[in-house]
Scaffold this motif. Structure first.
Motif, PDB file in Angstrom:
ATOM      1  N   LEU A   9      28.410  39.285  44.351  1.00 49.80           N
ATOM      2  CA  LEU A   9      27.483  38.658  43.412  1.00 49.80           C
ATOM      3  C   LEU A   9      27.719  39.149  41.986  1.00 49.80           C
ATOM      4  N   SER A  10      27.949  40.446  41.838  1.00 47.97           N
ATOM      5  CA  SER A  10      28.224  40.972  40.501  1.00 47.97           C
ATOM      6  C   SER A  10      29.549  40.444  39.967  1.00 47.97           C
ATOM      7  N   ALA A  11      30.537  40.276  40.862  1.00 46.21           N
ATOM      8  CA  ALA A  11      31.806  39.683  40.435  1.00 46.21           C
ATOM      9  C   ALA A  11      31.600  38.247  39.979  1.00 46.21           C
ATOM     10  N   HIS A  12      30.743  37.514  40.690  1.00 49.65           N
ATOM     11  CA  HIS A  12      30.451  36.134  40.302  1.00 49.65           C
ATOM     12  C   HIS A  12      29.811  36.088  38.915  1.00 49.65           C
ATOM     13  N   LEU A  13      28.917  37.034  38.637  1.00 48.28           N
ATOM     14  CA  LEU A  13      28.310  37.102  37.315  1.00 48.28           C
ATOM     15  C   LEU A  13      29.344  37.442  36.244  1.00 48.28           C
ATOM     16  N   GLY A  14      30.239  38.373  36.575  1.00 56.34           N
ATOM     17  CA  GLY A  14      31.275  38.728  35.615  1.00 56.34           C
ATOM     18  C   GLY A  14      32.223  37.587  35.322  1.00 56.34           C
ATOM     19  N   LEU A  15      32.520  36.789  36.336  1.00 57.08           N
ATOM     20  CA  LEU A  15      33.445  35.670  36.154  1.00 57.08           C
ATOM     21  C   LEU A  15      32.836  34.532  35.348  1.00 57.08           C
ATOM     22  N   MET A  16      31.527  34.565  35.159  1.00 59.73           N
ATOM     23  CA  MET A  16      30.911  33.539  34.317  1.00 59.73           C
ATOM     24  C   MET A  16      31.346  33.686  32.867  1.00 59.73           C
ATOM     25  N   ASP A  20      47.182  33.234  30.061  1.00 58.20           N
ATOM     26  CA  ASP A  20      48.410  32.750  30.705  1.00 58.20           C
ATOM     27  C   ASP A  20      48.313  32.772  32.231  1.00 58.20           C
ATOM     28  N   GLY A  21      47.206  32.302  32.762  1.00 54.13           N
ATOM     29  CA  GLY A  21      47.042  32.240  34.212  1.00 54.13           C
ATOM     30  C   GLY A  21      46.373  33.457  34.817  1.00 54.13           C
ATOM     31  N   ALA A  22      46.199  34.527  34.063  1.00 50.42           N
ATOM     32  CA  ALA A  22      45.524  35.730  34.553  1.00 50.42           C
ATOM     33  C   ALA A  22      44.064  35.693  34.123  1.00 50.42           C
ATOM     34  N   VAL A  23      43.180  35.913  35.077  1.00 44.86           N
ATOM     35  CA  VAL A  23      41.743  35.899  34.816  1.00 44.86           C
ATOM     36  C   VAL A  23      41.273  37.336  34.603  1.00 44.86           C
ATOM     37  N   VAL A  24      40.745  37.634  33.437  1.00 43.32           N
ATOM     38  CA  VAL A  24      40.204  38.951  33.122  1.00 43.32           C
ATOM     39  C   VAL A  24      38.809  38.767  32.546  1.00 43.32           C
ATOM     40  N   ALA A  73      35.878  38.191  46.047  1.00 44.74           N
ATOM     41  CA  ALA A  73      35.964  37.923  44.613  1.00 44.74           C
ATOM     42  C   ALA A  73      37.349  37.440  44.218  1.00 44.74           C
ATOM     43  N   VAL A  74      38.391  38.023  44.807  1.00 46.27           N
ATOM     44  CA  VAL A  74      39.761  37.608  44.494  1.00 46.27           C
ATOM     45  C   VAL A  74      40.013  36.193  44.996  1.00 46.27           C
ATOM     46  N   LEU A  75      39.510  35.870  46.167  1.00 52.61           N
ATOM     47  CA  LEU A  75      39.689  34.519  46.702  1.00 52.61           C
ATOM     48  C   LEU A  75      38.965  33.483  45.849  1.00 52.61           C
ATOM     49  N   GLU A  76      37.867  33.866  45.249  1.00 53.46           N
ATOM     50  CA  GLU A  76      37.153  32.914  44.397  1.00 53.46           C
ATOM     51  C   GLU A  76      37.934  32.616  43.126  1.00 53.46           C
ATOM     52  N   MET A 124      43.143  43.046  45.874  1.00 53.84           N
ATOM     53  CA  MET A 124      42.025  43.613  46.620  1.00 53.84           C
ATOM     54  C   MET A 124      42.250  45.097  46.890  1.00 53.84           C
ATOM     55  N   PHE A 125      43.470  45.461  47.224  1.00 56.09           N
ATOM     56  CA  PHE A 125      43.794  46.864  47.478  1.00 56.09           C
ATOM     57  C   PHE A 125      43.561  47.704  46.222  1.00 56.09           C
ATOM     58  N   GLY A 126      44.011  47.214  45.082  1.00 57.52           N
ATOM     59  CA  GLY A 126      43.808  47.957  43.837  1.00 57.52           C
ATOM     60  C   GLY A 126      42.346  48.096  43.470  1.00 57.52           C
ATOM     61  N   ASN A 127      41.566  47.027  43.661  1.00 57.62           N
ATOM     62  CA  ASN A 127      40.140  47.081  43.343  1.00 57.62           C
ATOM     63  C   ASN A 127      39.367  47.972  44.310  1.00 57.62           C
ATOM     64  N   THR A 128      39.925  48.220  45.484  1.00 55.83           N
ATOM     65  CA  THR A 128      39.270  49.115  46.443  1.00 55.83           C
ATOM     66  C   THR A 128      39.669  50.569  46.218  1.00 55.83           C
ATOM     67  N   VAL A 129      40.932  50.806  45.934  1.00 61.85           N
ATOM     68  CA  VAL A 129      41.427  52.167  45.766  1.00 61.85           C
ATOM     69  C   VAL A 129      40.905  52.793  44.468  1.00 61.85           C
ATOM     70  N   ALA A 130      40.746  51.995  43.427  1.00 61.67           N
ATOM     71  CA  ALA A 130      40.332  52.543  42.133  1.00 61.67           C
ATOM     72  C   ALA A 130      38.984  53.255  42.205  1.00 61.67           C
ATOM     73  N   PRO A 131      37.911  52.626  42.710  1.00 61.61           N
ATOM     74  CA  PRO A 131      36.647  53.388  42.810  1.00 61.61           C
ATOM     75  C   PRO A 131      36.726  54.551  43.785  1.00 61.61           C
ATOM     76  N   LEU A 132      37.551  54.438  44.839  1.00 57.79           N
ATOM     77  CA  LEU A 132      37.729  55.565  45.744  1.00 57.79           C
ATOM     78  C   LEU A 132      38.384  56.746  45.027  1.00 57.79           C
TER      79      LEU A 132
END
Length: 341
Positions: A26-33, A39-43, A75-78, A91-99
């Motif tokens: 849900l927070s990712a959905h808010l951020g993507l708003m 150039d094709g990369a969503v940030v 979030a990545v699939l969306e 997904m791996f990078g977004n999981t490992v970073a907070p760990l």
């Protein structure tokens, strides 16, 4: 009975996993708003999911990492729309970073109450700046190898990715950690001042981020006011409000962000949000630490006064009478008299 207890624990664990995954998504959905496509990369200038992920690890422990992975995958699939090797890598990078941020913070003895200056500094430099390098690097290199980012725009994507993830930790994680220990205010608390502060924060943030007069630094006196009077429970939500309104103005290209390029807008947003978050977090932690030191000092003084009161009769008239009786009748405890050999 044992099986029932185990079933309850498993159900609670599954609920935690699903709760973390849902909050992340849900927070990712808010951020993507307020996403920006390079150039094709969503940030995004602010990725709140990293703040939720780190807060979940600090509050619930490392065992909830599957919830972070599931939320990151959704979030990545969306954003990508397909289940590919690239989506798995991101997904791996977004999981490992907070760990990694969690491991660094635990190694230095981080306390989630944020009542010490060193805790605020560790959250900034280890939790946000250092840990989020992993997600930015993996995500950017994945998009580069996938052909979605040209080599000439790699550093723009990397810096925007890293800044968005770091800002998520700086802005969202302190708010969640504060809410964990929040209590219902008493009628004697500063309700009027808190209400005035909330109105001033909203008005000053709108003026700073929407006005064409470049009054962006108008928010800092308000953040300082919140930190000095209400510590981190006051300054952290104020920083969140300022950052959200700044991101909305920056992506709309209005106010002080009008007429600037995408790189300039992302840089200005990162500097503004970072400065606001640092001011709120570090100043709130300093005020809380000083209050704790003063409280401990007052408690030590009270203990010393109590000890002096207990020892005072032995140095007053009672002590003199005790010495006279001992000289006349010998030691009162039955021991040998000091003058007898």
């Amino acid at each position: 009975m044992i099986r029932t207890e185990e079933a309850r624990r498993r159900a609670a664990y599954v609920a935690q996993i699903l709760g973390v995954a849902g909050a992340y998504y849900l927070s990712a959905h808010l951020g993507l708003m307020r996403q920006v496509v390079v150039d094709g990369a969503v940030v995004t200038p602010l990725w709140p999911s990293t703040g939720i992920a780190l807060a979940a690890l600090l509050c619930l422990g490392v065992r909830v990492w599957p919830g972070i992975a599931l939320g990151a995958l959704l979030a990545v699939l969306e954003t990508g729309g397909a289940f590919t090797v690239s989506s798995l890598a991101i997904m791996f990078g977004n999981t490992v970073a907070p760990l990694a941020s969690y491991a660094l913070l635990r190694r230095v003895g981080f306390r989630s109450e944020l009542v010490r200056l060193r805790d605020g500094v560790c959250l900034v430099f280890l939790g946000a700046f250092a840990g989020m390098l992993i997600s930015a690097a993996i995500g950017s290199f994945t998009l580069l190898l996938d052909g979605k980012v040209p080599p000439g725009r790699f550093w723009l994507v990397w810096s925007s990715w890293w800044a968005g993830d770091a800002m998520g930790v700086l802005v969202v994680t302190p708010v969640l950690l504060v809410l964990r220990g929040v209590r219902w205010p008493r009628p004697s608390d500063r309700w009027l001042e808190a209400s005035v502060l909330a109105v001033v924060v909203a008005v000053s943030s709108l003026l700073a981020t929407r006005s064409s007069l470049s009054m962006i630094y108008l928010v800092f006196p308000v953040i300082i006011w919140a930190a000095l009077r209400f510590e981190l429970p006051g300054s952290a939500p104020c920083a969140l409000v300022v950052s959200v309104l700044a991101v909305m103005a920056g992506t709309d290209g209005v106010g002080p962000f009008a007429g600037h390029s995408l790189m300039e807008i992302m840089a200005n947003l990162s500097l503004l949000n970072g400065s606001v978050a640092l001011t709120a977090l570090l100043l709130g932690a300093v005020v809380a630490e000083h209050k704790n030191i003063r409280r401990e000092t007052e408690y030590a003084v009270e203990e010393l006064e109590a000890l002096v009161e207990r020892l005072a009769p032995l140095s007053g008239p009672a002590a003199t009478r005790y010495d006279d009786r001992e000289r006349r009748h010998g030691p009162l405890d039955g021991g040998p008299h000091p003058d007898r050999r």
